[in-house]
Design a protein around this motif. Structure first.
Motif, PDB file in Angstrom:
ATOM      1  N   LEU A 236     -19.128 -19.386  21.539  1.00 17.45           N
ATOM      2  CA  LEU A 236     -19.501 -18.997  20.182  1.00 17.45           C
ATOM      3  C   LEU A 236     -19.822 -17.504  20.097  1.00 17.45           C
ATOM      4  N   GLN A 237     -20.474 -16.958  21.109  1.00 21.70           N
ATOM      5  CA  GLN A 237     -20.742 -15.519  21.121  1.00 21.70           C
ATOM      6  C   GLN A 237     -19.443 -14.725  21.149  1.00 21.70           C
ATOM      7  N   ASP A 238     -18.476 -15.201  21.922  1.00 22.31           N
ATOM      8  CA  ASP A 238     -17.196 -14.507  21.989  1.00 22.31           C
ATOM      9  C   ASP A 238     -16.456 -14.598  20.653  1.00 22.31           C
ATOM     10  N   ALA A 239     -16.519 -15.766  19.998  1.00 27.19           N
ATOM     11  CA  ALA A 239     -15.865 -15.913  18.697  1.00 27.19           C
ATOM     12  C   ALA A 239     -16.477 -14.957  17.676  1.00 27.19           C
ATOM     13  N   SER A 240     -17.793 -14.809  17.690  1.00 23.49           N
ATOM     14  CA  SER A 240     -18.448 -13.880  16.773  1.00 23.49           C
ATOM     15  C   SER A 240     -18.044 -12.443  17.064  1.00 23.49           C
ATOM     16  N   ALA A 241     -17.935 -12.093  18.350  1.00 23.02           N
ATOM     17  CA  ALA A 241     -17.525 -10.729  18.714  1.00 23.02           C
ATOM     18  C   ALA A 241     -16.081 -10.452  18.299  1.00 23.02           C
ATOM     19  N   GLN A 242     -15.188 -11.442  18.436  1.00 22.72           N
ATOM     20  CA  GLN A 242     -13.793 -11.236  18.058  1.00 22.72           C
ATOM     21  C   GLN A 242     -13.634 -11.121  16.546  1.00 22.72           C
ATOM     22  N   LEU A 243     -14.398 -11.879  15.776  1.00 17.12           N
ATOM     23  CA  LEU A 243     -14.356 -11.732  14.315  1.00 17.12           C
ATOM     24  C   LEU A 243     -14.841 -10.350  13.892  1.00 17.12           C
ATOM     25  N   LEU A 244     -15.881  -9.875  14.552  1.00 20.13           N
ATOM     26  CA  LEU A 244     -16.400  -8.542  14.231  1.00 20.13           C
ATOM     27  C   LEU A 244     -15.377  -7.460  14.567  1.00 20.13           C
TER      28      LEU A 244
END
Length: 262
Positions: free
Chosen positions: A138-146
């Motif tokens: 989930l942290q990686d998904a948030s970073a990729q969206l950003l």
């Protein structure tokens, strides 16, 4: 007199708000990705980080999932590729979650669902997956969206429709001459074996020299041959005439008697 038949009124099922949101996301021309995977309007919301954080608060932090470890580090496509894999995990988690957890998973899935509007190819067989936990996913998904948000409407992602792996290191094959194509190619000697072969003559010379030094007075084979040759050359040269022997001091030689024996 003809009596008209009564009008048929079918039962209309009103979809829920979540289904309407997904339907609008897919049908809206501004949010829907084109066949070449480009977006006229940004499908990434402004509060995706809050939505992902809410899900993280309810999930087990060490819940096991997998992520691809050898995706090619392509600047344009890597964020999109990671979101594709994360969205597939969210779909899988919804099938095993309870009703309340399903709502939180669906909210996060809505944030990344725009990746399904691009016609991605099936996952390549070269992908390798490693185990991690859901919090990292989930942290990686948030970073990729950003990272993707400033570029989502500026770039065409058509060349990202096929996930690519990092190239594997290749071992060069040994060279073979054209005349020996059918012969068996011997493996190249190891580096330490080459070093031993190079140092072997020097080691033998050192051993011979040490053996000669221990035999006191015995010349080495090479020195003995040179000595014999030098002695033979000296014997072949005519030597000087014999000199008279020196007598002890205080004695004078007796003159030979004239005319015969003494």
């Amino acid at each position: 007199m003809t009596v008209p038949a009564p009008a048929w009124s079918p039962t209309v099922r009103i979809p829920g708000p979540k289904s309407l949101l997904l339907l609008l996301l897919l049908l809206s021309p501004g949010l829907r990705g084109t066949p070449d995977c480009s977006f006229a309007h940004s499908p990434i919301s402004s509060n995706f980080a809050v939505t992902i954080r809410k899900l993280s608060d309810y999930l087990l932090q060490d819940y096991p999932v997998t992520v691809a470890s050898n995706l090619q580090d392509e600047e344009l496509c890597r964020a999109l590729w990671r979101l594709v894999l994360a969205q597939r995990w969210l779909e899988r988690l919804k099938t095993v979650a309870g009703p309340q957890m399903q709502g939180l998973l669906e909210a996060v899935n809505t944030e990344v669902y725009f990746v399904t509007s691009c016609a991605f190819q099936p996952l390549p067989s070269c992908l390798r997956f490693v185990r991690t936990n859901i919090s990292h996913l989930l942290q990686d998904a948030s970073a990729q969206l950003l990272a993707l948000k400033p570029w989502i409407t500026r770039r065409n992602f058509s060349r990202c429709l096929e996930l690519q792996c990092q190239p594997e290191p290749s071992t060069p094959l040994p060279l073979r001459s054209p005349g020996a194509l059918g012969a068996t190619v011997l493996p190249a000697p190891a580096p330490h074996l080459l070093l031993v072969l190079l140092l072997l003559p020097s080691a033998l010379l050192l051993l011979v020299a040490a053996w000669c030094l221990r035999r006191r007075g015995t010349p080495c084979p090479g020195e003995r041959a040179r000595t014999l040759r030098s002695r033979g050359a000296e014997d072949a040269r005519p030597g000087p005439e014999a000199e008279p022997l020196a007598l002890p001091s205080g004695r004078r030689p007796r003159p030979a008697p004239a005319g015969g024996c003494a």
